[in-house]
Design an enzyme around this catalytic site. Structure first.
Site, PDB file in Angstrom:
ATOM      1  N   GLY A  81     -20.582 -21.781  60.722  1.00 18.35           N
ATOM      2  CA  GLY A  81     -21.699 -22.372  61.446  1.00 18.35           C
ATOM      3  C   GLY A  81     -21.600 -21.948  62.900  1.00 18.35           C
ATOM      4  O   GLY A  81     -20.832 -21.037  63.250  1.00 18.35           O
TER       5      GLY A  81
ATOM      6  N   ALA B  27     -20.111 -23.216  65.370  1.00 13.43           N
ATOM      7  CA  ALA B  27     -18.767 -23.335  65.953  1.00 13.43           C
ATOM      8  C   ALA B  27     -17.881 -22.170  65.508  1.00 13.43           C
ATOM      9  O   ALA B  27     -17.243 -21.499  66.332  1.00 13.43           O
ATOM     10  CB  ALA B  27     -18.137 -24.666  65.555  1.00 13.43           C
TER      11      ALA B  27
ATOM     12  N   GLN C 132     -32.727 -29.074  63.066  1.00 15.42           N
ATOM     13  CA  GLN C 132     -34.139 -28.957  63.459  1.00 15.42           C
ATOM     14  C   GLN C 132     -34.320 -29.162  64.960  1.00 15.42           C
ATOM     15  O   GLN C 132     -34.955 -28.370  65.641  1.00 15.42           O
ATOM     16  CB  GLN C 132     -34.972 -30.009  62.711  1.00 15.42           C
ATOM     17  CG  GLN C 132     -35.075 -29.780  61.218  1.00 15.42           C
ATOM     18  CD  GLN C 132     -35.890 -30.881  60.519  1.00 15.42           C
ATOM     19  OE1 GLN C 132     -36.252 -31.881  61.119  1.00 15.42           O
ATOM     20  NE2 GLN C 132     -36.165 -30.670  59.242  1.00 15.42           N
TER      21      GLN C 132
ATOM     22  N   GLY D 102     -32.596 -29.251  68.052  1.00 10.35           N
ATOM     23  CA  GLY D 102     -32.292 -28.226  69.047  1.00 10.35           C
ATOM     24  C   GLY D 102     -30.924 -28.421  69.640  1.00 10.35           C
ATOM     25  O   GLY D 102     -30.041 -29.013  69.035  1.00 10.35           O
TER      26      GLY D 102
ATOM     27  N   GLU E 208     -35.327 -36.264  72.776  1.00 11.22           N
ATOM     28  CA  GLU E 208     -34.867 -36.990  71.582  1.00 11.22           C
ATOM     29  C   GLU E 208     -34.256 -38.314  72.029  1.00 11.22           C
ATOM     30  O   GLU E 208     -34.061 -38.552  73.229  1.00 11.22           O
ATOM     31  CB  GLU E 208     -33.883 -36.141  70.775  1.00 11.22           C
ATOM     32  CG  GLU E 208     -34.581 -34.954  70.086  1.00 11.22           C
ATOM     33  CD  GLU E 208     -33.647 -34.140  69.215  1.00 11.22           C
ATOM     34  OE1 GLU E 208     -32.881 -34.723  68.441  1.00 11.22           O
ATOM     35  OE2 GLU E 208     -33.685 -32.900  69.336  1.00 11.22           O
TER      36      GLU E 208
ATOM     37  N   HIS F 145     -29.029 -40.723  59.813  1.00 14.78           N
ATOM     38  CA  HIS F 145     -30.294 -40.359  60.468  1.00 14.78           C
ATOM     39  C   HIS F 145     -31.370 -41.301  59.949  1.00 14.78           C
ATOM     40  O   HIS F 145     -31.488 -41.508  58.746  1.00 14.78           O
ATOM     41  CB  HIS F 145     -30.659 -38.904  60.156  1.00 14.78           C
ATOM     42  CG  HIS F 145     -31.679 -38.349  61.104  1.00 14.78           C
ATOM     43  ND1 HIS F 145     -32.989 -38.772  61.102  1.00 14.78           N
ATOM     44  CD2 HIS F 145     -31.573 -37.431  62.093  1.00 14.78           C
ATOM     45  CE1 HIS F 145     -33.642 -38.121  62.057  1.00 14.78           C
ATOM     46  NE2 HIS F 145     -32.802 -37.302  62.671  1.00 14.78           N
TER      47      HIS F 145
ATOM     48  N   ARG G 139     -29.469 -43.600  67.976  1.00 13.12           N
ATOM     49  CA  ARG G 139     -29.783 -43.366  66.562  1.00 13.12           C
ATOM     50  C   ARG G 139     -29.213 -44.435  65.639  1.00 13.12           C
ATOM     51  O   ARG G 139     -29.829 -44.797  64.636  1.00 13.12           O
ATOM     52  CB  ARG G 139     -29.236 -41.986  66.179  1.00 13.12           C
ATOM     53  CG  ARG G 139     -29.808 -41.451  64.912  1.00 13.12           C
ATOM     54  CD  ARG G 139     -29.333 -40.037  64.675  1.00 13.12           C
ATOM     55  NE  ARG G 139     -30.096 -39.076  65.439  1.00 13.12           N
ATOM     56  CZ  ARG G 139     -29.827 -37.771  65.477  1.00 13.12           C
ATOM     57  NH1 ARG G 139     -28.790 -37.295  64.816  1.00 13.12           N
ATOM     58  NH2 ARG G 139     -30.570 -36.944  66.173  1.00 13.12           N
TER      59      ARG G 139
ATOM     60  N   HIS H   7     -25.772 -38.264  57.986  1.00 12.50           N
ATOM     61  CA  HIS H   7     -26.187 -37.082  58.756  1.00 12.50           C
ATOM     62  C   HIS H   7     -25.037 -36.377  59.455  1.00 12.50           C
ATOM     63  O   HIS H   7     -24.976 -35.156  59.463  1.00 12.50           O
ATOM     64  CB  HIS H   7     -27.227 -37.542  59.777  1.00 12.50           C
ATOM     65  CG  HIS H   7     -27.859 -36.462  60.576  1.00 12.50           C
ATOM     66  ND1 HIS H   7     -28.592 -35.441  60.004  1.00 12.50           N
ATOM     67  CD2 HIS H   7     -27.887 -36.240  61.920  1.00 12.50           C
ATOM     68  CE1 HIS H   7     -29.046 -34.638  60.954  1.00 12.50           C
ATOM     69  NE2 HIS H   7     -28.610 -35.092  62.114  1.00 12.50           N
TER      70      HIS H   7
ATOM     71  N   GLU I  25     -18.109 -29.891  63.860  1.00 13.88           N
ATOM     72  CA  GLU I  25     -18.107 -31.206  63.210  1.00 13.88           C
ATOM     73  C   GLU I  25     -16.759 -31.522  62.564  1.00 13.88           C
ATOM     74  O   GLU I  25     -16.403 -32.687  62.363  1.00 13.88           O
ATOM     75  CB  GLU I  25     -19.245 -31.304  62.176  1.00 13.88           C
ATOM     76  CG  GLU I  25     -19.513 -32.735  61.725  1.00 13.88           C
ATOM     77  CD  GLU I  25     -20.732 -32.876  60.829  1.00 13.88           C
ATOM     78  OE1 GLU I  25     -21.515 -31.912  60.702  1.00 13.88           O
ATOM     79  OE2 GLU I  25     -20.909 -33.962  60.236  1.00 13.88           O
TER      80      GLU I  25
ATOM     81  N   ARG J 285     -23.105 -40.096  67.901  1.00 19.73           N
ATOM     82  CA  ARG J 285     -23.436 -38.858  68.625  1.00 19.73           C
ATOM     83  C   ARG J 285     -24.835 -38.908  69.245  1.00 19.73           C
ATOM     84  O   ARG J 285     -25.799 -39.344  68.606  1.00 19.73           O
ATOM     85  CB  ARG J 285     -23.358 -37.664  67.662  1.00 19.73           C
ATOM     86  CG  ARG J 285     -23.744 -36.342  68.280  1.00 19.73           C
ATOM     87  CD  ARG J 285     -23.585 -35.226  67.275  1.00 19.73           C
ATOM     88  NE  ARG J 285     -24.409 -35.431  66.111  1.00 19.73           N
ATOM     89  CZ  ARG J 285     -25.666 -35.009  65.988  1.00 19.73           C
ATOM     90  NH1 ARG J 285     -26.253 -34.366  66.980  1.00 19.73           N
ATOM     91  NH2 ARG J 285     -26.335 -35.230  64.872  1.00 19.73           N
TER      92      ARG J 285
HETATM   93  C1  SIN Z   1     -32.975 -34.132  64.394  1.00 17.31           C
HETATM   94  O1  SIN Z   1     -33.622 -33.114  64.557  1.00 17.31           O
HETATM   95  O2  SIN Z   1     -33.469 -35.249  64.311  1.00 17.31           O
HETATM   96  C2  SIN Z   1     -31.490 -34.014  64.279  1.00 17.31           C
HETATM   97  C3  SIN Z   1     -30.942 -33.613  65.571  1.00 17.31           C
HETATM   98  C4  SIN Z   1     -29.498 -33.944  65.631  1.00 17.31           C
HETATM   99  O3  SIN Z   1     -28.929 -34.422  64.656  1.00 17.31           O
HETATM  100  O4  SIN Z   1     -28.927 -33.779  66.705  1.00 17.31           O
END
Ligand code: SIN
Length: 511
Positions: A9, A11, A43, A45, A110, A221, A265, A325, A349, A360
């Site tokens: 990935g 990392a 998704q 960023g 976000e 999530h 979150r 998530h 991760e 996070r």
């Molecule tokens: C999301 O696009 O909602 C996930 C982003 C993330 O987990 O940092």
């Protein structure tokens, strides 16, 4: 120096490319194919593009706040201070980040960020863009790539990592082993993670006696499409103005937190689960105010997928529910990726650097992979800090004493493979991956209570670790090792903190 990077990935790819550029002999080992891991699914960023009024210091504050104060300030400083260079390196590698009309990087918002600071590519296809660009770079580099090669055990001599053992028994020697295998989303039946997220690196490190920490902190999530295969609807959609409504059309999140849908979150995920339980149906994500054109241009992947599944989200709210998530904990490292086992490194991760605390901050995970991947490569030849340097505080005691005989890796003792072969599936003692996932979801999930956690620990410890030659059985064994450590850590943490939330059993069970 011969460097083995396990996983590919952001990392692992960053570590491998930087180590190659520094003149190391590098080999990347992946159990599937390049590009098949979690990064490509991201998704939202990558956080760290600071506009007017923003700064690394404010990003650090948001990161600490989202993590419920449990983050490590030194690691967080390394993360945010490295953001600019990490973004520049990704741009140099060819990642086509989206731009504003004036040519500057576009910045998304976000949850729990004070300001829009999320760089994104292809609207909502940031992870794919990064994975493709770095993979292309890797293919052009001198790095050797071994695909379909499952790293099943760590080879050690005199307490130092000396390579890995592949599932087929092949030893691969290396002076440094970098674990970058991602998280363990498959601990749960509902997860945004791909099928390969089975905690392989964490299990390998646990068997080798490396310290792990914070495994009780699993991020759920709040908004995956309900009743689906956990198709993610990015938090960036809420950042752009979508809201969550209950069955009566009310924005219930405003009762829970002043930031409403953009609260941290863990807060949003719990509120979504509780409301669904109370009303007996999933809550609704209402993005209709954004309009069809904006939804299609800003979120093309989500838009296309929802329409393919029969949802016109520009006209109607869509049902959403939480799914596992991200794992905040992992293999304990210092800020350069060193684990407590000499020669063994961890990043992304898989690692517990301390940046995420108990929850996070959105879009800090790609950033962590990019920043700490580079730091690992730079540090490979640096002398290890002295034992008394404070790099590993005394609370990070290896959990290996809690492992049963079968959890321990035979390689660590003797560098040879001992396996009794058994096919995956339901075992005589009732173990199966599905059974494990059910135990974790019901007892070590979003909402936890004392007796459920105790039940999980007892059930997981009563199962024998599958010992088999197939990749599926190895993954099952890895999940069991990580599940035991995570459930024990959750039971031991008696107070709620961040994503670890203990409460009354009467309120458990929503999905
Ligand atoms: C999301 O696009 O909602 C996930 C982003 C993330 O987990 O940092």
């Amino acid at each position: 120096m011969k460097v083995l990077v396990v996983g590919a990935g952001i990392a692992g790819l960053t570590a491998a490319l930087r180590a190659d550029a520094l003149g190391h002999e590098v080999e990347v080992i992946v159990k599937g194919v390049l590009g098949g891991g979690c990064t490509a699914h991201a998704q939202g960023g990558i956080a760290g593009e600071y506009g007017p009024g923003d700064s690394a210091a404010l990003h650090a504050l948001d990161t600490m706040h989202a993590g419920d104060g449990h983050g490590d300030p030194v690691a967080i400083a390394a993360l945010v201070d490295g953001a600019h260079a990490a973004l520049e390196a990704l741009i140099d590698a060819g990642v086509p980040f989206d731009r504003a009309p004036d040519g500057a990087l576009a910045r998304g918002l976000e949850a729990a960020h004070s300001l829009p600071r999320i760089a994104h590519a292809g609207g909502d296809a940031t992870g794919r863009a990064i994975s493709d660009a770095l993979t292309a770079r890797l293919r052009m580099s001198g790095v050797r790539v071994r695909e379909h090669a499952f790293a099943a055990g760590l080879l050690t001599r005199d307490g130092r990592a000396t390579g890995i053992r592949l599932l087929d028994g092949t030893p691969v020697a290396g002076d440094a082993v970098v674990l970058a295998t991602g998280g363990a989303g498959q601990l749960h039946p509902f997860t945004t993670n791909p099928a390969g997220a089975t905690g392989d690196g964490i299990a390998m490190a646990l068997r080798a006696g490396a310290a792990v920490a914070d495994l009780e902190f699993v991020q759920f999530h709040p908004t995956v499409l309900a009743g689906s295969d956990a198709f993610l609807i990015s938090e960036a959609v809420r950042g752009a103005g979508a809201v969550l409504r209950d069955a009566d059309g009310r924005r219930f999140l405003l009762d829970e937190h002043p930031d409403g849908e953009l609260a941290p979150r863990d807060v949003v995920a719990r509120a979504v689960a509780r409301r669904a339980l109370a009303q007996g149906s999933p809550v609704l994500l209402d993005a209709t105010a954004l309009g069809a054109a904006r939804l299609a241009s800003r979120f093309p992947t989500i838009d296309a997928e929802l329409r393919r599944r029969g949802f016109d989200w520009s006209r109607e709210p869509v049902p959403v529910s939480p799914a596992a998530h991200y794992l905040m904990g992992g293999v304990v490292t210092d800020i350069d990726g060193r684990t407590t086992v000499p020669g063994l490194w961890a990043v992304g991760e898989t690692a517990r650097t301390g940046v995420h605390g108990a929850n996070r901050l959105a879009s800090n995970s790609l950033l962590e992979g990019a920043v700490f991947g580079a730091r690992v490569a730079e540090a490979l030849q640096a002398p290890a800090p002295n034992a008394d340097s404070g790099a590993f505080p005394s609370q990070f005691v290896p959990l290996s004493h809690r492992l049963s005989g079968t959890d321990r890796d035979p390689d660590v003792v003797s560098d040879v493979t001992h396996e009794t072969h058994r096919d995956p599936g339901r075992s005589a003692d009732g173990f199966s991956r599905e059974a494990l996932q059910r135990v974790m979801w019901e007892n070590v999930g979003l909402l936890r209570y004392d007796a459920g956690l105790a039940t999980a620990v007892a059930t997981l410890s009563g199962w024998q670790e599958p010992s088999a030659r197939t990749a599926a059985a190895q993954e099952d064994a890895n999940l069991l090792v990580v599940a035991r450590a995570a459930a024990s850590a959750a039971l031991a943490r008696t107070d709620s903190l961040g994503a670890h939330f203990r409460q009354s059993p009467a309120l458990i069970g929503a999905r």
